[in-house]
Design a protein around this motif. Sequence first.
Motif, short mmCIF file in Angstrom:
data_model
loop_
_atom_site.label_atom_id
_atom_site.label_comp_id
_atom_site.label_asym_id
_atom_site.label_seq_id
_atom_site.Cartn_x
_atom_site.Cartn_y
_atom_site.Cartn_z
N LEU A 97 0.84 -1.20 0.00
CA LEU A 97 0.00 0.00 0.00
C LEU A 97 0.87 1.25 0.00
N SER A 98 0.31 2.34 -0.50
CA SER A 98 1.00 3.63 -0.41
C SER A 98 1.12 4.03 1.06
N LEU A 99 2.03 4.97 1.34
CA LEU A 99 2.21 5.41 2.72
C LEU A 99 0.94 6.03 3.28
N GLY A 100 0.21 6.76 2.44
CA GLY A 100 -1.03 7.34 2.91
C GLY A 100 -2.07 6.31 3.28
N ASN A 101 -2.17 5.25 2.47
CA ASN A 101 -3.11 4.17 2.78
C ASN A 101 -2.67 3.37 3.99
N GLN A 102 -1.36 3.21 4.18
CA GLN A 102 -0.88 2.57 5.40
C GLN A 102 -1.26 3.40 6.63
N GLN A 103 -1.19 4.71 6.51
CA GLN A 103 -1.56 5.58 7.62
C GLN A 103 -3.05 5.43 7.96
N LYS A 104 -3.87 5.29 6.94
CA LYS A 104 -5.30 5.09 7.17
C LYS A 104 -5.55 3.77 7.90
N VAL A 105 -4.85 2.72 7.48
CA VAL A 105 -5.02 1.41 8.14
C VAL A 105 -4.59 1.52 9.60
N GLN A 106 -3.50 2.24 9.84
CA GLN A 106 -3.03 2.41 11.21
C GLN A 106 -4.08 3.11 12.06
N LEU A 107 -4.74 4.12 11.50
CA LEU A 107 -5.80 4.80 12.24
C LEU A 107 -6.96 3.84 12.53
N ILE A 108 -7.34 3.05 11.52
CA ILE A 108 -8.43 2.11 11.72
C ILE A 108 -8.11 1.14 12.85
N ALA A 109 -6.85 0.70 12.93
CA ALA A 109 -6.46 -0.21 14.01
C ALA A 109 -6.69 0.41 15.38
N SER A 110 -6.59 1.73 15.48
CA SER A 110 -6.81 2.38 16.77
C SER A 110 -8.29 2.62 17.06
N LEU A 111 -9.14 2.48 16.02
CA LEU A 111 -10.57 2.80 16.17
C LEU A 111 -11.47 1.57 16.17
N ILE A 112 -10.99 0.46 15.65
CA ILE A 112 -11.89 -0.64 15.29
C ILE A 112 -12.60 -1.25 16.50
N HIS A 113 -12.02 -1.11 17.70
CA HIS A 113 -12.66 -1.66 18.89
C HIS A 113 -13.55 -0.64 19.59
#
Length: 299
Positions: A130-146
């Motif tokens: 993934l692009s760095l921007g999309n990796q950043q989005k995934v990282q944010l989702i990991a902090s929100l998903i619960h």
Amino acid sequence: MLEFDRVAKSFGDKHVLRELSLVVKPGELYGFCGANGAGKTTAMRIALGVLTADAGDVRWQGRPVDADSRRRFGYMPEERGLYAKMTPRDQLVFFAGLSGVAPATARRRADEWIERLGVVLGPKDTLEKLSLGNQQKVQLIASLIHDPDVLVLDEPFSGLDPVAVDAMADVLLEFARKGVPTLFSSHQLDLVERLCDRVGIIRDGALVAEGTVDQLRRSAGSGQLEIALSGAPDDWAASVPGVRVVAATGAKVTLEVEDGVPAQRILAAAQSMGRLEHFGRRDPALADIFRESVAGSAR
């Protein structure tokens, strides 16, 4: 309420945090600002249990943060905290499971967040593709998903394009409306100024300024004026006593006014030099307040 109470931390003879105290209220977006090396990341790591404080406490709802309460925190580190060889969906489900979310619920939430934030990925793409921007989005989702009770985010907007920034800002505001206290650091001070209910500025491990943006502006004073003249010499402002030229763009100049110098005197001086097109106070931007607050910092 998330509270840092006189938190201190040293590495060897270097004092990284010096009795840091701050409170993030329910539903509040708190912008945590400081120069590189000021202690922001160290404070966040202590809140998440990655580091141990030498003194002081971090409390959630009045009690010291422990392993059980941290399960309800959403944490986004500045460095990539995900697995490069796993697919984003698989690891989002994994991280959600660490906080007690059932696999089926985690898969559904992962797909919803991926669609909402516009993560571009193929069905078999691992994170490293993934692009760095999309990796950043995934990282944010990991902090929100619960669906956390607290958010602690270290540079969440780094590397994002303007559309993604707006989408992420909407997410943070949505969690704030649900009463989630959110502490986030950022060097993008225009975003902090736009989003945050309150801002804390840290220098050399200690909080040196705190308040709403309006409060910080008032404490910084109203010592700048913007004046536009037509028909005046280019250097007219240099002859006015009690002011310093901060910027000049065409016919408009920005002046820093010494304490005790009345604006009426400057207005009269300007009018004697040319035809007045504009005269008004310039409120300092958060970036101006930040520069003043961190002046003298070691780094």
